[in-house]
Design a protein around this motif. Structure first.
Motif, PDB file in Angstrom:
ATOM      1  N   ILE A   1       0.238  -5.489   1.769  1.00 47.13           N
ATOM      2  CA  ILE A   1      -1.174  -5.841   1.609  1.00 47.13           C
ATOM      3  C   ILE A   1      -1.249  -7.359   1.676  1.00 47.13           C
ATOM      4  O   ILE A   1      -0.738  -8.052   0.791  1.00 47.13           O
TER       5      ILE A   1
ATOM      6  N   HIS B   1       0.859  -1.178   0.000  1.00 47.96           N
ATOM      7  CA  HIS B   1       0.000   0.000   0.000  1.00 47.96           C
ATOM      8  C   HIS B   1       0.897   1.231   0.000  1.00 47.96           C
ATOM      9  O   HIS B   1       1.653   1.465   0.951  1.00 47.96           O
TER      10      HIS B   1
ATOM     11  N   ARG C   1      -1.903   0.427  -4.876  1.00 48.66           N
ATOM     12  CA  ARG C   1      -1.264  -0.893  -4.769  1.00 48.66           C
ATOM     13  C   ARG C   1      -0.022  -0.923  -5.642  1.00 48.66           C
ATOM     14  O   ARG C   1      -0.058  -0.568  -6.819  1.00 48.66           O
TER      15      ARG C   1
END
Length: 326
Positions: A81, A74, A291
């Motif tokens: 993540i 992240h 992401r």
């Protein structure tokens, strides 16, 4: 300061569409099924090149058995993540990425339809391990970012390691397909930051770019080899909330240690990300990187992402990896 070098795409690249195919499989099957998965997906890729569509596969990168790590981060917090691709069949992980070149979006769609009608390909996708493990298959149309040019073809037996990076960005506006250029000020600013700041650091760190692509204004397609509904593409296994990447690039390194040293250096530089429109204004955080996904791979088949005749003739001797002179 002097005049800034142009960022227009060289003749011969505008109009091309690059189809980025990404295979995601359940995390818990990677080790157990590595050999069969590798053989099956490589076979499907070779069949796509040999089928009547003659799809121009430029590169295929697959996780290696020894060091094929896949991580997701992240950007704003730089925290891992844990489950970046949730699915009805458990957490997914990226296993393979390929890039194919098409003359236009229509050519891409037509080629895919022809390939999917090929009996050998449909049989390959409809039997184990792919019918069980290929839970998510992304096809993201992209255009080539000129910053990454030119690079020569790499010998796949050279012992290099390849890092496939993708970024899912908040409020990213897709590049124009017809001109292969940014469609907003953020895109233009991103190219300036890449040219003036990132690429000089990257090259000094010993890295080389195999390809650098940006999402264009043609919708992505996501399907699955799993699911209950009849006929491809099967959709019941697809998590529609899982966003496809906006930027994808592949780096070539001599070793993981070389890459780690580069990223440690750039992370310690407080100004490294200043000017990146998807970072905080002061460059302190990757505030719009929803992401960051990294997969360490080996290259199974590589082709040049530009025609050899283009290098040195249409690029007007521009040096994309050198900072502009002021």
């Amino acid at each position: 300061g002097g005049a800034r070098r142009g960022l227009s795409v060289a003749p011969g690249s505008a109009g091309y569409v690059y189809g980025v195919n990404r295979l995601y499989v359940p995390r818990d099957v990677v080790d157990a099924h590595h050999g069969p998965l590798r053989t099956a997906w490589y076979g499907a890729t070779v069949m796509a090149r040999a089928c009547p569509a003659k799809i121009d596969i430029l590169g295929l990168w697959m996780r290696s058995a020894e060091d094929g790590a896949n991580v997701a981060i992240h950007g704003p917090s730089m925290a891992p993540i844990e489950d970046p691709h949730p699915s009805p069949f458990g957490a997914l992980t990226n296993y393979a990425t390929s890039v194919a070149r098409y003359d236009s979006p229509a050519h891409m769609q037509q080629s895919i339809e022809i390939a999917m009608r090929d009996q050998r390909i449909s049989e390959q996708l409809g039997k184990p391990p792919l019918v069980e493990d290929a839970v998510r298959v992304e096809r993201v149309p992209m255009v080539r970012v000129p910053i990454a040019m030119p690079q020569t073809t790499v010998d796949i037996h050279s012992g290099k390691v390849f890092e496939v990076r993708s970024y899912t960005l908040d409020e990213f506006v897709p590049f124009s397909t017809s001109t292969a250029s940014p469609a907003d000020a953020d895109g233009e600013a991103l190219l300036r930051w890449l040219e003036d700041k990132f690429m000089p650091l990257f090259e000094a760190g010993g890295g080389r770019i195999a390809c650098f692509l940006a999402q264009c204004d043609v919708p992505a397609q996501v399907s699955s080899c799993r699911g209950d509904d009849a006929g491809p593409p099967k959709q019941s296994a697809v998590n529609t909330a899982d966003r496809s990447p906006n930027i994808l690039w592949v780096a070539e390194w001599d070793s993981r240690a070389q890459a780690d040293a580069f990223y440690a250096h750039i992370s310690a530089d407080p100004c490294a990300f200043k000017g990146n429109p998807f970072a905080a204004p002061d460059g302190s955080a990757l505030s719009r990187y929803a992401r960051i996904e990294i997969t360490w791979c080996e290259g199974l088949t590589l082709g040049s992402l530009i025609e050899s005749a283009t290098v040195g003739s249409h690029y007007e001797d521009r040096h994309f990896h050198q900072p502009r002179q002021h």
